[in-house]
Design a protein around this motif. Sequence first.
Motif, mmCIF file in Angstrom:
data_model
loop_
_atom_site.group_PDB
_atom_site.id
_atom_site.type_symbol
_atom_site.label_atom_id
_atom_site.label_comp_id
_atom_site.label_asym_id
_atom_site.label_seq_id
_atom_site.Cartn_x
_atom_site.Cartn_y
_atom_site.Cartn_z
ATOM 1 N N ILE A 242 13.973 -43.798 -42.949
ATOM 2 C CA ILE A 242 15.078 -44.752 -42.787
ATOM 3 C C ILE A 242 15.318 -45.014 -41.308
ATOM 4 C CG2 ILE A 242 17.571 -45.055 -43.062
ATOM 5 C CD1 ILE A 242 17.293 -43.510 -45.731
ATOM 6 N N ALA A 243 15.294 -43.905 -40.517
ATOM 7 C CA ALA A 243 15.498 -44.062 -39.071
ATOM 8 C C ALA A 243 14.367 -44.871 -38.438
ATOM 9 C CB ALA A 243 15.604 -42.687 -38.414
ATOM 10 N N GLU A 244 13.139 -44.743 -38.976
ATOM 11 C CA GLU A 244 11.992 -45.480 -38.453
ATOM 12 C C GLU A 244 11.913 -46.900 -39.022
ATOM 13 O OE1 GLU A 244 8.761 -41.902 -37.555
ATOM 14 O OE2 GLU A 244 8.741 -42.905 -39.523
ATOM 15 N N GLY A 245 12.741 -47.208 -40.054
ATOM 16 C CA GLY A 245 12.741 -48.532 -40.660
ATOM 17 C C GLY A 245 11.693 -48.720 -41.719
ATOM 18 N N ASP A 246 11.062 -47.626 -42.169
ATOM 19 C CA ASP A 246 10.048 -47.718 -43.231
ATOM 20 C C ASP A 246 10.742 -47.433 -44.563
ATOM 21 O OD1 ASP A 246 7.857 -47.643 -44.861
ATOM 22 O OD2 ASP A 246 6.621 -46.405 -43.535
ATOM 23 N N PHE A 247 11.415 -48.492 -45.101
ATOM 24 C CA PHE A 247 12.257 -48.314 -46.292
ATOM 25 C C PHE A 247 11.447 -48.027 -47.560
ATOM 26 C CE2 PHE A 247 14.983 -51.493 -43.804
ATOM 27 C CZ PHE A 247 15.614 -50.475 -43.108
ATOM 28 N N LYS A 248 10.219 -48.528 -47.610
ATOM 29 C CA LYS A 248 9.392 -48.296 -48.796
ATOM 30 C C LYS A 248 9.054 -46.806 -48.949
ATOM 31 C CE LYS A 248 5.127 -49.727 -51.062
ATOM 32 N NZ LYS A 248 3.870 -50.529 -50.958
#
Length: 485
Positions: A242-248
């Motif tokens: 989530i922090a890295e923006g990889d929601f998948k």
Amino acid sequence: MKKIFTFLILILVSSLASATLINKAQDTTEVVNLYIRGYEMRMTDARQTIKYADRALSIAKKLNYSKGVANAYRVRGIGEYYIGHSEKAIENYLSSLAAFQKSNDALGEARIYLNISSLYLDVDYDKCLEYLNAAVNLYHTKHIDNKNILASIYLNFGNVYQLQTNYSKALVSYTKSYDIIRQINNPALSITVMQNLGVIYSATANYSKAKEYLFKAIEQAKILDLNQPVAQINLTLAEIYIAEGDFKKAEECLTEGKAYSALSKNEKIDHSYQITSYLLELKRKNFEKALNYLQSIYRQDSIDYKSRNSAALSLYQANYRQEELKRKNEQMMLKNEQIMLKQEYARNTMIGTVILAAFLTLVIVLLVSNVKRKAETNKKLTELNTEISNQKDNLDRINHHLEEIIDERTKDLQLKNKKLSDYSSHLSHQIRGPIATLKGLMNLEREGLVSQEECIQMMIKCVSEIDDKIIDMSDMLHNPQRAGM
């Protein structure tokens, strides 16, 4: 026959005792296997941990197996802790602590201090550190040689520092724990430390290092079928993605983690998943779902707040009960010691009395036996004296008779000697006279001094005289009535 019977009884008693010891050893082994099995299930299904501990506790109490009772209570407390029942956990820990202290088991006592510190981790950091320091002091003062417990102590220190957001201290404690674990090869503890190191590096935004530890930890946890660590590690990984923006990838971790959380049946982990799911939906700008999660989180936080307050109060009450129980145990131990001393004195007195009675009985038996032997000996001696006396009388009679025989023979010999003496004298005087006359006649006849006829007549007279004397001598020798010639 009596000795053989006694020997058979001893063999029978020995066999029964050996059989009892073997059965007891088998039962205690079953207790150990049960609580070890329960402990191994703590991260997979904590409710099974409690069931195994209950069975172990039941058998251990029947056997009066103090070490088994202490460990069963401890494992039961661990099971309650893993399903989030802090009040029940502390009750079991305190029962275990009392049993370990009673049996002077320093290692068990240190483990309980470590377990109680974990309970205080969410409600009172100072109290948690107090129990951890107590465990460390006990470890060093009692020279406990167990690297597992030392690694667990450093692990819990790291947990406290992590919750206090003192990440540098937490990292130092986790690293110390990890170095020890790599020496002793404890897979379950290794997974926990790597998981916590991942959390620390995640909190400091070192996501690559965090994922390195977390991937290793989750791989080993899946191999060992540890549901709860898999659920916790997926939660941390989801937060990183989530922090890295990889929601998948974050959603994949949450989906997998929720499945493992359901298997572990831990309400605290379920609540953490709701918080992380809320953050994911918020980042996705899916505000409706995020609001639903937030409402659920708020309700759960209210319940958790009350629960934590209740747990803290229960812990403090339990701590007070622990002190009271400890004081009562000390008084009870003092009374038990006095009772044991009295029992030992009574037992020793009874044993002494039995030994004295047995000794006196033995002395009496020996005396009676000695008296009987003396009586038999005296009887035999009397019989021997009588026999000797009879033999002496016989000998006296024989001696007296011998003296008489000797006297008679002596007299007879004296008489015979006198007769022989007379015979010799008579032979030399009476017989030799006629013989000398015969010799003289023969000389006269040879010289022609006497006539032949006259010589023959005189010789006939001498021969008749010699014959009479010989007959007389023979009669004297053979006739005991005659004393002499």
